[in-house]
Design a protein around this motif. Structure first.
Motif, PDB file in Angstrom:
ATOM      1  N   UNK A   1       0.950  -1.237  -0.184  1.00 49.65           N
ATOM      2  CA  UNK A   1       0.039   0.195  -0.059  1.00 49.65           C
ATOM      3  C   UNK A   1       1.075   1.346  -0.192  1.00 49.65           C
ATOM      4  N   UNK A   2       2.062   1.388   0.711  1.00 53.07           N
ATOM      5  CA  UNK A   2       2.802   2.479   0.860  1.00 53.07           C
ATOM      6  C   UNK A   2       3.680   2.593  -0.232  1.00 53.07           C
ATOM      7  N   UNK A   3       3.915   1.425  -1.079  1.00 54.57           N
ATOM      8  CA  UNK A   3       4.882   1.771  -2.393  1.00 54.57           C
ATOM      9  C   UNK A   3       3.934   2.462  -3.386  1.00 54.57           C
ATOM     10  N   UNK A   4       2.734   2.477  -3.510  1.00 58.76           N
ATOM     11  CA  UNK A   4       2.061   3.054  -4.359  1.00 58.76           C
ATOM     12  C   UNK A   4       1.222   4.516  -3.753  1.00 58.76           C
ATOM     13  N   UNK A   5       1.554   4.852  -2.484  1.00 55.28           N
ATOM     14  CA  UNK A   5       0.908   5.891  -1.943  1.00 55.28           C
ATOM     15  C   UNK A   5       2.227   6.946  -1.613  1.00 55.28           C
ATOM     16  N   UNK A   6       3.354   6.593  -1.958  1.00 54.69           N
ATOM     17  CA  UNK A   6       4.481   7.637  -1.690  1.00 54.69           C
ATOM     18  C   UNK A   6       5.108   8.057  -2.825  1.00 54.69           C
ATOM     19  N   UNK A   7       5.882   8.834  -2.736  1.00 53.70           N
ATOM     20  CA  UNK A   7       6.800   9.572  -4.017  1.00 53.70           C
ATOM     21  C   UNK A   7       7.549   8.250  -4.525  1.00 53.70           C
ATOM     22  N   UNK A   8       7.722   7.910  -5.851  1.00 56.78           N
ATOM     23  CA  UNK A   8       8.160   6.784  -6.399  1.00 56.78           C
ATOM     24  C   UNK A   8       9.392   6.643  -6.055  1.00 56.78           C
ATOM     25  N   UNK A   9      10.259   7.757  -5.948  1.00 56.75           N
ATOM     26  CA  UNK A   9      11.639   7.748  -5.228  1.00 56.75           C
ATOM     27  C   UNK A   9      11.680   7.134  -4.025  1.00 56.75           C
ATOM     28  N   UNK A  10      10.764   7.558  -3.141  1.00 58.53           N
ATOM     29  CA  UNK A  10      10.937   6.960  -1.863  1.00 58.53           C
ATOM     30  C   UNK A  10      10.134   5.431  -1.587  1.00 58.53           C
ATOM     31  N   UNK A  11       9.656   4.906  -2.684  1.00 54.55           N
ATOM     32  CA  UNK A  11       8.883   3.549  -2.643  1.00 54.55           C
ATOM     33  C   UNK A  11       9.665   2.660  -1.648  1.00 54.55           C
TER      34      UNK A  11
END
Length: 310
Positions: free
Chosen positions: A81-91
């Motif tokens: 869930x977090x991977x698609x919810x945060x900035x792609x660079x920070x995933x």
């Protein structure tokens, strides 16, 4: 009894059942399922078992110390869930940091506060699943293209999943078999009091094992999210039971001290072949969950009661 048990398991945990079961399933599927031996299907099996293998190896570290982590599935869901919810660079950093944080919480509760592993990880499992649904209510979101490439690409004619498996198996083998940390993990599982009297920091090693398990869950989430190219807040639901079942089928004693990377690998292959075979034969996926529960009961029943601490 101890002599017989040593011959049956050894420290590796390998035995007739753990080695023979995947062979029997493989031969049966080769006969019953027409497309089982097709190159594409074998590649599919590899892709399907990769995430489970990563989680099972993490669960192995916890089990070797006599613990269990049923929160690892919610770690996968939350990280996806977090991977698609945060900035792609920070995933990826956020996913790994989440796994680290969950592992620290579990390890601190079990090792330093004395909470029973089942209770501790049940609590974090509920928390993690709730947070996953808070960030992402249903499957969706945009996955960074780099993660999709890492999970779906091929190299030298081999799928990316093969290299994920090779990397995690190598790392786990080196950590357990070639470091002092690995020796201490086995020592704690063999006898916590004796390990402590030998100067081993038992609480720290336990903490580290729970961290390894949760970080393994984060890695599995990174792979799975890239493979399906979407986030899913319920993605990890089956992995808590499946990872425990896999290591138990491989011969890992849930009381600790006995088990190996090879045992976790064989147990994972057994479940992977079973799932693939049911798909090819048109068996309901819900029946697969029932069979997994039965396999766990059988695997635990094969361990002597005094050995598993019951």
């Amino acid at each position: 009894m101890n002599v017989v048990r040593a011959r049956r398991f050894g420290r590796s945990g390998l035995g007739a059942v753990s080695i023979g079961l995947p062979i029997v399933i493989f031969v049966a599927l080769s006969i019953q399922a027409d497309n089982f031996l097709a190159g594409q299907n074998i590649a599919n099996v590899n892709s399907q078992v990769t995430a489970l293998l990563i989680v099972a190896l993490g669960q192995l570290f916890v089990a070797l110390t006599g613990g269990i982590d049923i929160s690892v599935g919610s770690v996968i869901s939350l990280c996806s869930a977090l991977i698609v919810s945060v900035d792609p660079v920070l995933a990826v950093p956020v996913a790994l940091a989440t796994g680290l944080a969950m592992g620290l919480i579990n390890g601190a509760g079990v090792a330093y506060l004395g909470v029973h592993p089942l209770i501790m990880t049940l609590g974090t499992m509920t928390f993690g699943q709730g947070m996953a649904l808070l960030f992402l209510s249903g499957a969706g979101g945009t996955v960074p293209s780099e993660l999709v490439l890492m999970a779906r690409s091929t190299f030298l004619g081999l799928p990316a999943s093969f290299f994920w498996c090779a990397a995690i198996l190598t790392l786990a083998t080196l950590l357990l078999g070639w470091t002092r940390f690995g020796l201490r993990v086995y020592a704690i599982g063999g006898g916590e009091q004796s390990a402590a009297l030998s100067g081993i920091d038992v609480r720290f090693i336990r903490l580290a094992c729970y961290v390894i398990c949760s970080v393994a869950g984060a890695l599995a989430a990174i792979y799975l999210t890239g493979r399906i190219a979407t986030g899913d807040p319920t993605m990890g639901r089956p992995f808590s039971l499946d990872s425990v079942t896999a290591i138990a089928l491989g011969g890992v004693l849930l009381s600790g001290g006995t088990g190996s990377v090879a045992a976790a690998l064989l147990g994972t292959i057994t479940l992977g072949l079973m799932t693939n075979g049911m798909n090819l034969l048109g068996v309901s996926p819900f029946f697969r969950e029932a069979i997994t529960g039965v396999l766990l009961l059988v695997a635990v029943s094969l361990q002597r009661r005094k050995v598993i601490g019951i």
